[in-house]
Design an enzyme around this catalytic site. Structure first.
Site, short mmCIF file in Angstrom:
data_model
loop_
_atom_site.label_atom_id
_atom_site.label_comp_id
_atom_site.label_asym_id
_atom_site.label_seq_id
_atom_site.Cartn_x
_atom_site.Cartn_y
_atom_site.Cartn_z
N TYR A 7 30.65 2.55 6.19
CA TYR A 7 29.48 1.98 5.52
C TYR A 7 29.92 1.19 4.30
O TYR A 7 30.53 1.71 3.38
CB TYR A 7 28.54 3.10 5.11
CG TYR A 7 27.33 2.66 4.32
CD1 TYR A 7 27.18 3.02 2.99
CD2 TYR A 7 26.36 1.87 4.92
CE1 TYR A 7 26.07 2.63 2.27
CE2 TYR A 7 25.25 1.46 4.21
CZ TYR A 7 25.10 1.83 2.88
OH TYR A 7 24.00 1.43 2.18
N GLU A 43 -7.92 -11.32 0.08
CA GLU A 43 -6.95 -11.91 -0.83
C GLU A 43 -7.31 -13.38 -1.14
O GLU A 43 -7.19 -13.84 -2.27
CB GLU A 43 -5.55 -11.83 -0.23
CG GLU A 43 -4.97 -10.42 -0.14
CD GLU A 43 -4.56 -9.88 -1.48
OE1 GLU A 43 -4.78 -10.55 -2.51
OE2 GLU A 43 -4.00 -8.76 -1.52
N ASP A 74 -13.89 -23.48 -2.37
CA ASP A 74 -14.53 -23.29 -3.67
C ASP A 74 -14.53 -24.61 -4.43
O ASP A 74 -13.80 -25.55 -4.08
CB ASP A 74 -13.83 -22.18 -4.47
CG ASP A 74 -12.41 -22.55 -4.89
OD1 ASP A 74 -12.25 -23.56 -5.60
OD2 ASP A 74 -11.46 -21.83 -4.50
N LYS A 104 -1.50 -15.59 -12.90
CA LYS A 104 -2.18 -14.39 -13.36
C LYS A 104 -1.24 -13.40 -14.03
O LYS A 104 -1.50 -12.21 -14.10
CB LYS A 104 -2.90 -13.72 -12.18
CG LYS A 104 -3.88 -14.69 -11.51
CD LYS A 104 -4.43 -14.19 -10.22
CE LYS A 104 -5.31 -15.24 -9.55
NZ LYS A 104 -5.84 -14.82 -8.24
N HIS A 117 -0.19 -9.10 -8.69
CA HIS A 117 1.18 -9.07 -8.18
C HIS A 117 1.66 -10.45 -7.77
O HIS A 117 2.85 -10.63 -7.53
CB HIS A 117 1.27 -8.14 -6.97
CG HIS A 117 0.90 -6.73 -7.27
ND1 HIS A 117 0.00 -6.02 -6.52
CD2 HIS A 117 1.29 -5.91 -8.27
CE1 HIS A 117 -0.14 -4.81 -7.03
NE2 HIS A 117 0.62 -4.72 -8.09
N GLY A 118 0.76 -11.43 -7.62
CA GLY A 118 1.16 -12.74 -7.12
C GLY A 118 1.63 -12.67 -5.68
O GLY A 118 2.52 -13.42 -5.27
N LYS A 376 -5.38 -2.11 -3.83
CA LYS A 376 -6.23 -1.94 -5.02
C LYS A 376 -7.38 -0.96 -4.79
O LYS A 376 -8.48 -1.12 -5.33
CB LYS A 376 -6.78 -3.29 -5.49
CG LYS A 376 -5.72 -4.37 -5.69
CD LYS A 376 -6.33 -5.70 -6.07
CE LYS A 376 -5.30 -6.79 -6.25
NZ LYS A 376 -4.68 -7.21 -4.99
#
Length: 1016
Positions: A7, A43, A74, A104, A117-118, A376
């Protein structure tokens, strides 16, 4: 060299860009079922909502397109389109292709926002076949497309168009004069990252938009759906905000106790946070805005919805904790200060009492909220608890003390106090009603079938005449076990006494075989009369004449009413063999009577909760891409087996029979599907058919088809065996033309057996088990019964299913059964010592748990009602009289308190013929005759002969439930002692030791008897 030493650094994996999202989508969107698909939508719309909260957007439009794509528009500022100095990418490409990128994380972009969190928009991009974005900003229209997160250009519309990778934002035009800016996003999510069958939940989309419209009163939300043939549009706009939301959430039909309280405030708290350079600092001051609306209603339901920056927190969090503390403390103080509400030494109300009947909405706005996960669902910002507690507590206190609202507040305070008293009373009742016997700690009689509830008021104890309603077989009768073995009733009873429970077979209403525990095998009667039922498989069963056998059509019939040729519900078992093309070798299987297929017994074993546990485990394990690849290969190999294909074909056929509406829509769906050249389905079907015809000889194909038609024809004939040979053909052809016009003709079926009717009848008989003979026996024997909770029946080793009714008829939550063997002792004649020595009376006293005679204590009796349940005949009346005498002499308070009842089982059952048969129960011969004449006069035909119930065991579970045990439909008579002296005189006369007064009374009263109504 060991494996551990191999490893090294080359074994480490670094997931670049959005690859982590695609590798582990559940970490970023919560789950990969329908909830995950709805989270993608959340989201995107949350970003538009943040523009509205900041005051830059007034309208958000969501369009659900027919091709499965979702579009969100929007009229906000639009995502910045300039080049980001550090990355060299445009702002649009940066936020959609880089994790943890956005406006944000501080700066002047947003004061508060749902994202922190972006990750949201970039995660949606990573999991989408195609992601298109249009930004109107600074007078120009910018466009860009992505495929699974990679920027580029599509040659045409839709996710299947050719894609060329290319970075950069394209300017496609100029904005019109006076046109508002904004962002438009349309994406096609990739179903491969989600579970099979997962889809967008339209009701979830609607709820998300409605909730957001409540929280952001200044923004109008529009939902357009083009999924169906027509385009629908819904608008969500609530100018009164949370007040409107409380009105919407309040239970329908509930009247408000007070007006809606609106609480607005703000406060500061401190937490550790990183600055713009990523350096962690302590005691950073944050400012939070609080908005709460709530009111109480007359009902008992509680609804508390929590939101942070317009994001719904399903599991609440620290803001909910602060609200609960504030409401409890403020109302407790107000109650303690209000004279006359609480009595001395009364406990103050708890949060459960405060929330009873409350509808509340809690919304907090924080600059950088912390949640327990990317979804959330729960707010974890610790500092907000004290902020909301201080704001809410202060304003509730002012509401209770303000002279303008004091009277309204007092009504609420009284409601809270009443809720606390009810809660405490219920707790005391539960504590007082703990299951206990006359001697604390003593065990209950083994034949008691107790109920689960600990509350006295609702519970009922049925004292049942005999155990006939529970099923009766001789001790050497063997019961089929799910282990593949069989054991006699005598052995099962002995094992039960040792604490060993066996599992056997039962069938549901559709005839499907299930595995169920065999509970409490026991002796039910001594020296009972018997009949012997002989079956066509050379097995025989000895049981009581009134025991019920399940017929192949799902109905039940008494043993002494069975006739030769009656088709019984069969239990077919076999052992799998790989030589016979089975997947396993040496495993027991049972035949599913409802869908004609073999199922392994171990697949039927399903303890409570195991199905949910397996489901969760399955969802988790199929996230592994390597496992999916292996399963795909294994499935292909599995379906290469002809036997497996046949089994799957039979299962699909059974499903379509149960869902005929799908078949009506299927041709159109298949036409559209096969006409699409991109799918290649038509070519595959044609190729598969050609391969089958080329690889399987015609003779073999025809032989398989004819064999299936022959078996189906035999099943259609199974109900016609009672007809003579001369009528069999016509009856069969009539049934075939009505139910299966393409089925095998009778002439061809008979030719298969060389024209021999005897051979044909033998073949029909073997399709199901049928009765050969029923013989009344001169011998008597002790008989046994067992219980199968939740089902009407269980399987004998002889291969048939038999009934077990009275246990099934009850509601185990609050109805208990105590079977009584024969007639109890006449306590009017017997001494107290002899009375207490009687086994049946001792069982009654022990089960009620309240003592007897002078020591009887009604408050500690374990049941709210005692119901005497005896047959509707002379013996039943005698047993009922003996039991009433017992209660009158030794447990009189039960009668005085109105808690002793006598069930009124019917004598007759009238059923009308036709498609919608009616069932009527009557309680006397006269009532039956009148009802019969009434139905005939109405032009209805009645099934004859009219059944007469001589015992409870003759009823099936549904009949016993409807007529005797269902509180909504049963007939019971309350036993009263309006004139105790007169009742004592009557009891002494009829049941006392002196015979002469009783004989004289009978002679004197003989003229009052209707001799024709005597039940003999």
């Amino acid at each position: 060299m060991t494996a551990e030493s191999l490893y090294g650094a080359d074994d480490l994996t670094h997931l670049e860009g959005l690859e982590a999202v695609r590798k582990r989508p559940g970490m970023y969107i919560g789950s990969t079922d329908s909830r995950g698909i709805n989270h993608l939508f959340a989201e995107i719309i949350d970003n538009s909502t943040d523009e509205g909260v900041a005051g830059h957007a007034s309208r958000v439009t969501v369009t659900l397109h027919a091709d499965g794509s979702i579009q969100v528009d929007d009229d906000g500022r639009g995502i910045p389109t300039g080049v980001h100095g550090k990355s060299g990418l445009s702002g649009v490409e940066l936020v959609l292709t880089r994790l943890h990128a956005g406006g944000k994380f501080g700066g002047s972009g947003y004061k508060t926002s749902g994202g922190l969190h972006g990750v949201g928009a970039s995660a949606v991009n990573a999991l989408s076949h195609r992601f298109d974005i249009t930004v109107k900003r600074e007078g120009q229209v910018h466009q860009m497309s992505f495929a699974h997160g990679a920027p580029g250009v599509f040659d045409g519309p839709g996710p299947k168009a050719k894609f060329n990778r290319r970075s950069g934002l394209n300017v496609t035009g100029k904005m019109k004069r006076g046109e508002r800016g904004g962002t438009s996003i349309r994406y096609w999510y990739d179903a491969r990252y989600f579970e099979t069958g997962a889809a967008l939940d339209l009701e979830g989309v609607r709820a998300k938009m409605r909730n957001t419209a409540f929280l952001v009163p200044g923004v109008t939300y529009v939902l357009r759906s083009a999924i169906e043939d027509t385009i629908t549009e819904e608008t969500f706009h609530y100018p009164h905000g949370l007040s409107d939301m409380v009105d919407f959430l309040s239970p329908g039909g509930e009247k408000p106790v007070c007006g809606t309280l609106l609480i607005n405030g703000e406060g500061t708290y401190k937490e550790n946070a990183a600055d713009e350079n990523g350096v962690m600092k302590s005691n950073v001051e944050r400012r939070a805005e609080i908005e709460v609306a709530f009111r109480w209603g007359t009902g008992y339901e509680r609804t508390v919805e929590c939101f942070t920056n317009t994001i719904r927190n399903v599991h609440g969090g620290t803001h909910r904790k602060g609200f609960d503390r504030a409401a409890t403390k403020a109302l407790q103080e107000a109650i303690s200060k209000t004279r006359g509400l609480l009595k001395p030494k009364e406990d103050p109300p708890t949060i459960e009492d405060v929330l009873e009947g409350m509808t509340a909405v809690i919304h907090v706005r924080l600059p950088e909220p912390q949640f327990t996960s990317q979804t959330k669902d729960e707010l974890s910002t610790a500092g907000i608890t004290k902020v909301i507690q201080g704001v809410v507590e202060k304003q509730i206190k002012a509401w209770t003390e303000d002279r303008r609202t004091k009277s309204e507040a007092k009504i609420v305070l009284q409601k809270v106090v009443d809720a606390a008293r009810v809660r405490l009373t219920q707790k005391q009742q539960k504590d007082a009603a703990r299951r206990k016997t006359a001697l604390e700690g003593a065990s209950m009689p083994p034949k008691l079938v107790d109920c689960r509830t600990t509350g006295v008021s609702r519970s009922e104890l049925f004292l049942v005449e005999g155990d006939s309603a529970l099923g009766c077989f001789v001790g050497e009768t063997h019961v089929a076990l799910a282990s593949g073995e069989s054991r006699s009733f005598a052995d099962l009873t002995a094992d039960w006494d040792k604490g060993i429970t066996h599992f056997g077979y039962a069938t549901n209403k559709a005839g499907r075989v299930v595995v169920a525990p065999l509970v409490e095998p026991r002796i039910t009667k001594h020296d009972a009369p018997l009949v012997q039922v002989t079956l066509d498989n050379e097995e025989s069963v000895r049981c009581t004449p009134d025991h019920l056998f399940r017929l192949r059509d799902g109905s039940y019939r008494r043993a002494d009413a069975l006739r030769p040729g009656d088709s019984l519900m069969p239990l077919h078992r076999s052992v799998s063999s790989k030589k016979a093309s089975d997947k396993l070798d040496g495993y027991e299987r049972v035949w599913m009577n409802d869908r004609d297929e073999w199922v392994y017994t171990h697949h039927l074993a399903d303890r409570p909760g195991r199905r949910e546990e397996w489901s969760e485990r399955s969802v988790a394990q199929w996230q592994d891409a390597e496992l999916l690849a292996w399963r795909s290969k294994a499935t292909a190999e599995q379906f290469a087996d002809p036997a497996e294909r046949d089994r799957q074909r039979a299962a699909v056929t059974a499903w379509h029979e149960k869902h005929p509406e799908f078949g009506q829509q299927h041709p159109l769906r298949m036409k559209i599907r096969l006409s699409d050249p991109e799918t290649g389905h038509l070519a595959k079907v044609q190729a598969g058919r050609a391969q089958y015809v080329a690889s399987v000889p015609r003779e073999e194909r025809v032989a398989k088809q004819n064999e299936g038609r022959r078996i189906a024809a035999l099943k259609r004939l199974s109900g016609l065996l009672s007809l003579p040979d001369a009528e069999l053909a016509d009856a069969y052809e009539t049934r075939r033309k009505n139910t299966a016009r393409t089925g095998l003709r009778f002439s061809r079926l008979l030719a298969h057996y060389d024209g021999d009717y005897a051979r044909l009848r033998d073949a029909i008989s073997n399709v199901n088990h049928s009765v050969v003979s029923v013989e009344a026996l001169t011998e008597t024997a002790d008989v046994y019964d067992l219980t199968v909770d939740g089902y009407h029946n269980f399987a004998l080793e002889a291969g048939v299913f038999v009934h077990n009714s009275a246990r099934m008829a009850r509601v185990s939550e609050y109805q208990a059964l105590l079977p009584l063997r024969g007639k109890i002792l006449n306590v009017q004649k017997a001494s107290l010592g002899d009375t207490l020595k009687n086994a049946e009376i001792a069982s009654i006293v022990q089960v009620l748990g309240a003592g007897s005679g002078r020591t009887f204590e009604l408050p500690v009796m374990r049941y709210g009602r005692v119901i005497l349940m005896a047959d509707a005949d002379v013996d039943g009346s005698h047993i009922r009289t003996l039991l009433i005498t017992l209660f009158a002499k030794y447990m009189r308070p039960v009668i005085e308190d109105g808690r002793l009842y006598a069930a009124m089982p019917p004598l007759h059952k009238l059923v009308t013929k036709g498609r919608n048969p009616e069932t009527h129960f009557t309680f006397t011969q006269r009532e039956m005759e009148l009802k019969y004449a009434e139905l005939e006069k109405a032009g209805k035909q009645i099934v004859t002969p009219v059944p007469r119930f001589k015992g409870l065991g003759e009823m099936d579970a549904d009949e016993l439930w409807d007529t005797t045990m269902n509180p909504a439909t049963r007939s019971v008579r309350r036993i009263t002692l309006d004139d105790v002296d007169a009742a004592e005189t009557a009891l002494e006369l009829l049941m006392g030791e002196k015979v002469e007064p009783r004989r004289n009374w009978l002679v004197q009263s003989s003229d009052r008897v209707d001799r024709e109504a005597i039940d003999i």
